[in-house]
Design a protein around this motif. Structure first.
Motif, PDB file in Angstrom:
ATOM      1  N   UNK A 114     -10.649 -29.119   3.994  1.00 62.76           N
ATOM      2  CA  UNK A 114     -11.895 -28.915   4.711  1.00 62.76           C
ATOM      3  C   UNK A 114     -11.865 -27.543   5.341  1.00 62.76           C
ATOM      4  N   UNK A 115     -13.079 -27.051   5.674  1.00 66.33           N
ATOM      5  CA  UNK A 115     -13.215 -25.728   6.241  1.00 66.33           C
ATOM      6  C   UNK A 115     -14.481 -25.073   5.732  1.00 66.33           C
ATOM      7  N   UNK A 116     -14.696 -23.805   6.148  1.00 67.10           N
ATOM      8  CA  UNK A 116     -15.844 -23.024   5.689  1.00 67.10           C
ATOM      9  C   UNK A 116     -15.420 -22.215   4.463  1.00 67.10           C
ATOM     10  N   UNK A 117     -16.195 -22.331   3.384  1.00 70.39           N
ATOM     11  CA  UNK A 117     -15.809 -21.772   2.090  1.00 70.39           C
ATOM     12  C   UNK A 117     -16.588 -20.505   1.786  1.00 70.39           C
ATOM     13  N   UNK A 118     -15.830 -19.489   1.359  1.00 73.07           N
ATOM     14  CA  UNK A 118     -16.384 -18.281   0.750  1.00 73.07           C
ATOM     15  C   UNK A 118     -15.810 -18.221  -0.671  1.00 73.07           C
ATOM     16  N   UNK A 119     -16.673 -18.052  -1.699  1.00 74.63           N
ATOM     17  CA  UNK A 119     -16.147 -18.112  -3.069  1.00 74.63           C
ATOM     18  C   UNK A 119     -17.038 -17.330  -4.014  1.00 74.63           C
ATOM     19  N   UNK A 120     -16.395 -16.871  -5.105  1.00 72.97           N
ATOM     20  CA  UNK A 120     -17.092 -16.258  -6.229  1.00 72.97           C
ATOM     21  C   UNK A 120     -16.541 -16.887  -7.516  1.00 72.97           C
ATOM     22  N   UNK A 121     -17.451 -17.248  -8.424  1.00 72.33           N
ATOM     23  CA  UNK A 121     -17.072 -17.870  -9.688  1.00 72.33           C
ATOM     24  C   UNK A 121     -17.705 -17.117 -10.842  1.00 72.33           C
ATOM     25  N   UNK A 122     -16.973 -17.017 -11.919  1.00 73.65           N
ATOM     26  CA  UNK A 122     -17.494 -16.474 -13.183  1.00 73.65           C
ATOM     27  C   UNK A 122     -16.846 -17.294 -14.294  1.00 73.65           C
TER      28      UNK A 122
ATOM     29  N   UNK B  77     -29.890 -22.687   0.465  1.00 73.85           N
ATOM     30  CA  UNK B  77     -28.964 -23.507   1.264  1.00 73.85           C
ATOM     31  C   UNK B  77     -28.022 -24.302   0.365  1.00 73.85           C
ATOM     32  N   UNK B  78     -26.732 -24.340   0.794  1.00 73.08           N
ATOM     33  CA  UNK B  78     -25.721 -24.985  -0.033  1.00 73.08           C
ATOM     34  C   UNK B  78     -24.623 -25.519   0.861  1.00 73.08           C
ATOM     35  N   UNK B  79     -24.580 -26.809   1.081  1.00 72.67           N
ATOM     36  CA  UNK B  79     -23.552 -27.478   1.867  1.00 72.67           C
ATOM     37  C   UNK B  79     -23.328 -26.784   3.204  1.00 72.67           C
ATOM     38  N   UNK B  80     -24.402 -26.511   3.885  1.00 72.71           N
ATOM     39  CA  UNK B  80     -24.311 -25.888   5.198  1.00 72.71           C
ATOM     40  C   UNK B  80     -24.172 -24.392   5.157  1.00 72.71           C
ATOM     41  N   UNK B  81     -24.055 -23.821   3.970  1.00 74.13           N
ATOM     42  CA  UNK B  81     -23.968 -22.384   3.822  1.00 74.13           C
ATOM     43  C   UNK B  81     -25.063 -21.878   2.905  1.00 74.13           C
ATOM     44  N   UNK B  82     -24.726 -20.822   2.144  1.00 73.32           N
ATOM     45  CA  UNK B  82     -25.699 -20.245   1.223  1.00 73.32           C
ATOM     46  C   UNK B  82     -25.041 -20.085  -0.137  1.00 73.32           C
ATOM     47  N   UNK B  83     -25.882 -20.115  -1.181  1.00 72.04           N
ATOM     48  CA  UNK B  83     -25.362 -19.962  -2.534  1.00 72.04           C
ATOM     49  C   UNK B  83     -26.390 -19.240  -3.393  1.00 72.04           C
ATOM     50  N   UNK B  84     -25.918 -18.376  -4.278  1.00 73.14           N
ATOM     51  CA  UNK B  84     -26.744 -17.736  -5.301  1.00 73.14           C
ATOM     52  C   UNK B  84     -26.015 -17.870  -6.629  1.00 73.14           C
ATOM     53  N   UNK B  85     -26.773 -18.096  -7.707  1.00 76.49           N
ATOM     54  CA  UNK B  85     -26.115 -18.353  -8.992  1.00 76.49           C
ATOM     55  C   UNK B  85     -27.020 -17.962 -10.144  1.00 76.49           C
ATOM     56  N   UNK B  86     -26.379 -17.684 -11.280  1.00 76.17           N
ATOM     57  CA  UNK B  86     -27.052 -17.479 -12.554  1.00 76.17           C
ATOM     58  C   UNK B  86     -26.423 -18.435 -13.564  1.00 76.17           C
ATOM     59  N   UNK B  87     -27.263 -19.298 -14.134  1.00 76.73           N
ATOM     60  CA  UNK B  87     -26.768 -20.297 -15.080  1.00 76.73           C
ATOM     61  C   UNK B  87     -27.497 -20.135 -16.403  1.00 76.73           C
ATOM     62  N   UNK B  88     -26.744 -20.143 -17.479  1.00 78.22           N
ATOM     63  CA  UNK B  88     -27.353 -20.107 -18.819  1.00 78.22           C
ATOM     64  C   UNK B  88     -26.722 -21.191 -19.677  1.00 78.22           C
TER      65      UNK B  88
END
Length: 1012
Positions: free
Chosen positions: A734-742, A688-699
């Motif tokens: 404001x709004x519903x966010x869809x995002x990808x980060x690298x 769960x992430x700010x009302x949505x979902x999130x997956x991540x890889x951190x090093x």
């Protein structure tokens, strides 16, 4: 004992005399019986000859009897003698004086036991004859020696034992004794040796001549005692000499004698009163004594194994002291021991009815003053001791020199303690001792041996107090120490009784509290002398870096605050903890784990966190709470050091209600943090992430000179407004966010890391709004905006159904040129950049108002009316405003736009103004007049951007009005007449909010003239 020794003497003499009647013996049995009867009658003891008896006449008349027993019940002594031999010269048999050549006892075993009460009563009631014998015990010996000469009386391979209710103990073995008294007018000499455990003692006694002593006159006495191993380092012998006399009451007195302790001489006056309860009195005195040679380190010439003297004391006991009374006093003017001197020494000892009382009345020395008293009950086989010791101002280092030792501690010791113990020897003392009282050490310095750095080795002890209520309870040590310039308060509770006991248990109770400016430490558990600990641990440090630097250790640069509270099991190889709470830089977790010491440090744990902030964990300062609607200063540039990852191999299972970086969090999350070869990796499953979902890889990589971080993340359905506020304090989207980060980055500080960020980002917002401006409202109120200027309003928003952009990130700046917004009545494209290091936004959006309510999926190129929107400034407080300069740069387009807005351009003659066909001149001329600075002839004209932006300098004087014929004609429409400047009779003035705005801006002046 008197009867016993007379029996031994008579045994030898009568055996020799019996040789005269050799022919009368018919058989050996009869001879043994007759000798036993004669000897028993002569000595008053029971003597039995159990073995063979041999007789010889050459070279002397001699008799040898084997297996002889002697029982002196009245004296509490029995003896079993392996062999008794005696001989006399033949010529003395017919003379007046018998010459005994030798009386020899081989392998005697003598047992001393407590007398029976009947025997004691019988002796007490024996009347005057018994008292006379006690007063003159050598009367029979005098008569015998007048008629006899004794060359030698000897004992070889003897054993002395002591018997009591507890059993029989061996007191002495290898007993050898030689007595010579050849002439009563000559010297009597006695030499004896015996082994007590592993200590060999040798005694020598001489009285010369013997007759004066037996006639109660003074005689010369010499006595010496030697021991192997030595009694003390440098103490080879004890010697006494003086005039000894036998008083009329049977007592022996030494006057003007000398006692030599090594080479140190004391004056000796002594009195010995024999009897049923003998009494000994002695006075020892000296002006000055030097005992330095007796306290040299080591015991030269001694081969005594450790603990042997303890066994010896334990076996001997002090019951022999219960058999007599004594009074001893010692006075010494000055005593010197190495560098320590004492003066006015007074010691007294009194032994009465088995109670020994010793009092050190005064001992004043430059190491301090001390007094003590001791009482011992020696009536039982295991004596008991109790007493008190008080001291004041004792110098620790000088006290150590008294024992020939050098210690690394100096200071002043004071004590007032009572004590009690039972038994003799170190083992008995350690097992039974009890103490109560107080002791303190002040102004002391301890120097750790083997440490070359003085700042590390020296510990100053301002005060160390020891409070002892009872050794059955832990002893409290409370101290105030100073090490490396900083104060440390310490409280330690130790089970001293367990430490003193010979059999120390595997674990000892330990309670320790340390308090210092940098940290606090509390231990409450059990510790082993081998270096292990199990129990509760509570450690907290607000400045771990400072603490490590204080103790001379490096590392921990990324850890400021550290705390641990829980149960721990520690040893030299590592630490395991359970039910623990850990806090690192304010990040708090609970759980279990283990740490294996070594390089690298191996950590395995399972921890639960309410909030796991990786930024704070890495050493960044905690994010401060944000105040809604108010700008904040940029985050401080904090050090970022991940070098400690190089020294750690870890697998940490993480269960966090919130996990994130800075102010951005996801959760709840269950994952595993793995640290290996200087790199930390955290795989965040979809959470769960700010009302949505999130997956991540951190090093996070700490192997290089700069800390580096890499992040790959995908977000779906998150609420943009709170996320952007937490991420960058940006409140306008404001709004519903869809995002990808690298994203990747490296740096030694958080600022350097921002400037080095590289990567890409794709974001898409749906069903949201841009806060601060309503684009449709801008068009609906265009004239008002051009008259009074744009004012940003957080309550207004430009709604959209879809907003997206892709960013390329380089050097911390995210750039895009494909911003796309679709919403009802609005379409928008744009480009710009977000500068993360400088916390700045710079975007230009091109919205279009369209006659369409179509939302997501609509064509972005729909025709419409457009006024660009500028977004610039800080993330927290950006400026959002429309760019109106385009309307005036292109008059035709502006006129078309105004007509489409429904303005009466014909009546206002705006077409003439904009096209330049009117009498008032072009719009530029009107603007120039409105601002009060018409362009000078031949000078540069003011640009539209300068006029709209308010950059032109306004004149201080009102410009002249244009000629009447050139003034704009007011439209002849009553409904459009401007309100009169002054109030009419009977008319209330308009509300203040409805009054025309002051002509404070260039556009205001412009539109006033246009409307005129």
């Amino acid at each position: 004992m008197r009867r016993f020794f007379l029996g031994l003497l008579a045994l030898g003499v009568l055996a020799v005399v019996s040789l005269i009647v050799l022919p009368s013996f018919v058989s050996s049995d009869w001879m043994r019986a007759e000798l036993s009867r004669q000897l028993s009658s002569a000595t008053g003891s029971s003597i039995a000859l159990k073995g063979p008896v041999r007789l010889s006449v050459i070279p002397h008349l001699a008799v040898v009897a084997e297996d002889v027993s002697l029982d002196a019940q009245s004296d509490g002594v029995t003896a079993e003698i392996g062999e008794v031999a005696g001989s006399v010269t033949l010529s003395s048999l017919w003379s007046d004086r018998l010459h005994v050549k030798e009386v020899k006892l081989t392998r005697p075993v003598v047992v001393m036991r407590q007398k029976s009460e009947n025997a004691s009563s019988a002796e007490d009631g024996s009347g005057g004859n018994a008292e006379a014998k006690q007063n003159d015990p050598l009367a029979a010996l005098v008569a015998f020696l007048e008629r006899s000469a004794i060359d030698t009386i000897s004992i070889t391979e003897g054993t002395l034992r002591q018997e009591n209710a507890a059993g029989t103990d061996e007191v002495a073995s290898d007993l050898d004794l030689t007595l010579q008294a050849p002439d009563i007018d000559g010297e009597l000499s006695l030499s004896a040796g015996a082994r007590l455990e592993d200590q060999r003692y040798q005694l020598s006694l001489s009285v010369s001549p013997l007759r004066p002593l037996l006639e109660r006159k003074p005689a010369d006495l010499s006595l010496s005692v030697e021991a192997d191993p030595l009694l003390a380092p440098g103490l080879t012998a004890l010697k006494a000499s003086g005039q000894v006399a036998l008083n009329s009451n049977g007592s022996y007195q030494i006057r003007g004698g000398k006692l030599l302790v090594g080479e140190e001489e004391l004056n000796l006056d002594a009195l010995f009163v024999p009897g049923e309860r003998p009494r000994f009195l002695a006075d020892l005195s000296a002006d000055q004594l030097d005992f330095s040679r007796f306290v040299e380190s080591g015991a030269a010439g001694s081969s005594q194994p450790a603990g042997q003297s303890e066994k010896q004391l334990a076996s001997v006991g002090l019951q022999a002291l219960a058999g007599f009374d004594a009074d001893v006093s010692v006075t010494v003017g000055a005593i010197t021991v190495n560098d320590v001197s004492a003066s006015d020494v007074a010691l007294t000892a009194t032994l009465k009815d088995g109670l020994l009382t010793t009092r050190l009345e005064h001992l004043s020395m430059d190491a301090g003053g001390i007094s003590a008293d001791i009482t011992a009950d020696v009536r039982k086989s295991e004596p008991t001791f109790k007493g008190r010791v008080a001291s004041k101002g004792l110098d620790v280092s000088k006290l150590a020199s008294l024992a020939g030792q050098t210690v690394s501690l100096s200071g002043t010791l004071a004590m007032d303690t009572g004590f009690a113990f039972r038994g003799l020897g170190g083992d008995a003392f350690r097992k039974t001792v009890n103490v109560s009282g107080n002791a303190s050490l002040r102004d002391a310095t301890f120097v750790a041996p083997g440490v070359t750095d003085p700042s590390m080795s020296e510990v100053k002890i301002k005060k160390l107090a020891v409070k002892i209520d009872d050794l059955t309870k832990p002893v409290l040590l409370a101290g105030n120490l100073v090490w490396r310039g900083k104060a440390v308060d310490a409280d330690l509770r130790l089970p001293v009784r367990d430490l003193l006991s010979g059999s120390v248990p595997g674990e000892l109770p330990l309670k320790l509290d340390l308090r210092m400016p940098e940290a606090t430490l509390s231990l409450d558990g059990k510790a082993a002398l081998a270096g292990s600990y199990s129990g509760k641990v509570n450690f907290a440090s607000a400045d771990l870096r400072g603490l490590l630097a204080w103790i001379g250790q490096g590392g921990g640069d990324s850890i400021a605050q550290f705390a641990f509270k829980g149960d721990a099991n520690a040893s030299a190889s590592g630490v395991a903890f359970q039910k623990a709470t850990l806090s690192v830089n304010g990040v708090e977790g609970t759980g279990n784990g283990s740490v294996e010491l070594g390089t690298p440090l191996k950590i395995s744990s399972a921890l639960h966190f309410a909030e796991l902030d990786l930024a704070r964990l890495a050493g960044a300062r905690p994010a401060s709470p944000q105040t809604k609607g108010k700008a904040t200063s940029p985050a401080p540039d904090s050090p970022l050091d991940l070098s400690s990852l190089r020294t750690i191999d870890a697998s940490i299972k993480v269960d966090a209600e919130k996990l994130g970086y800075g102010r951005v969090f996801a959760g709840p999350v269950a994952t595993t943090l793995v640290i290996s070869e200087g790199v930390a990796r955290l795989d965040l499953p979809e959470s769960p992430f700010y009302g949505g979902r999130m997956a991540a890889n951190l090093s996070a990589d700490g192997t290089g000179e700069e800390a580096s971080i890499a992040l790959k993340a995908s977000i779906a359905g998150a609420s943009a407004a709170p996320l952007l506020i937490d991420l960058a304090n940006f409140k306008h989207l404001e709004g519903a966010l869809q995002a990808q980060f690298d994203i990747t980055g490296a740096g030694t500080t958080t600022g350097a890391l921002k400037r080095a960020l590289e990567g890409s980002a794709n974001v898409r917002f749906s069903d949201g709004a841009i806060r601060g401006i309503d684009v449709a409202d801008v068009y609906n109120n265009l004239v008002g905006l051009m008259s009074s200027g744009f004012k940003q309003n957080e309550n207004k928003a430009t709604g959209f159904t879809e907003l997206g952009a892709s960013f390329a990130i380089e050097n911390g700046v995210a750039r895009t040129d494909d911003i796309k917004l679709i919403g009802p009545l609005v379409r928008m494209s744009g480009s710009g950049a977000a500068n993360l290091p400088d916390d700045q936004l710079n975007f230009r959006l091109d919205p279009r108002v369209v006659a369409s309510l179509e939302g997501q999926g609509a064509d972005i190129a729909t025709e419409g009316i457009g006024v660009p929107v500028i977004i610039e400034g800080s993330f927290a407080a950006p400026r959002i405003y429309p760019d109106l300069s385009g309307l005036l740069k292109n008059p035709d387009a502006a006129l078309s736009a105004l007509k489409k807005l429904g303005l009466p351009t014909g009546k206002l003659k705006l077409d003439e103004l904009l096209s330049g066909g009117g009498k008032a001149g072009t719009i530029r001329d009107i603007i120039g007049g409105a601002i009060g600075e018409p362009p000078k002839e031949g000078g540069d004209q003011l640009s539209i951007e300068e006029i709209i932006g308010g950059n032109a300098t306004e004149g201080s004087e009102t410009p002249p009005a244009p000629p009447a014929e050139e003034q704009v004609v007011t439209p002849d429409v009553t409904t459009e007449q401007p309100a009169p400047e002054g109030p009419q009779p009977g008319q209330q003035p308009a509300a203040e909010a409805e009054q025309p705005a002051e002509e404070s801006g260039t556009l205001g002046k412009l539109f006033n003239q246009l409307l005129q």
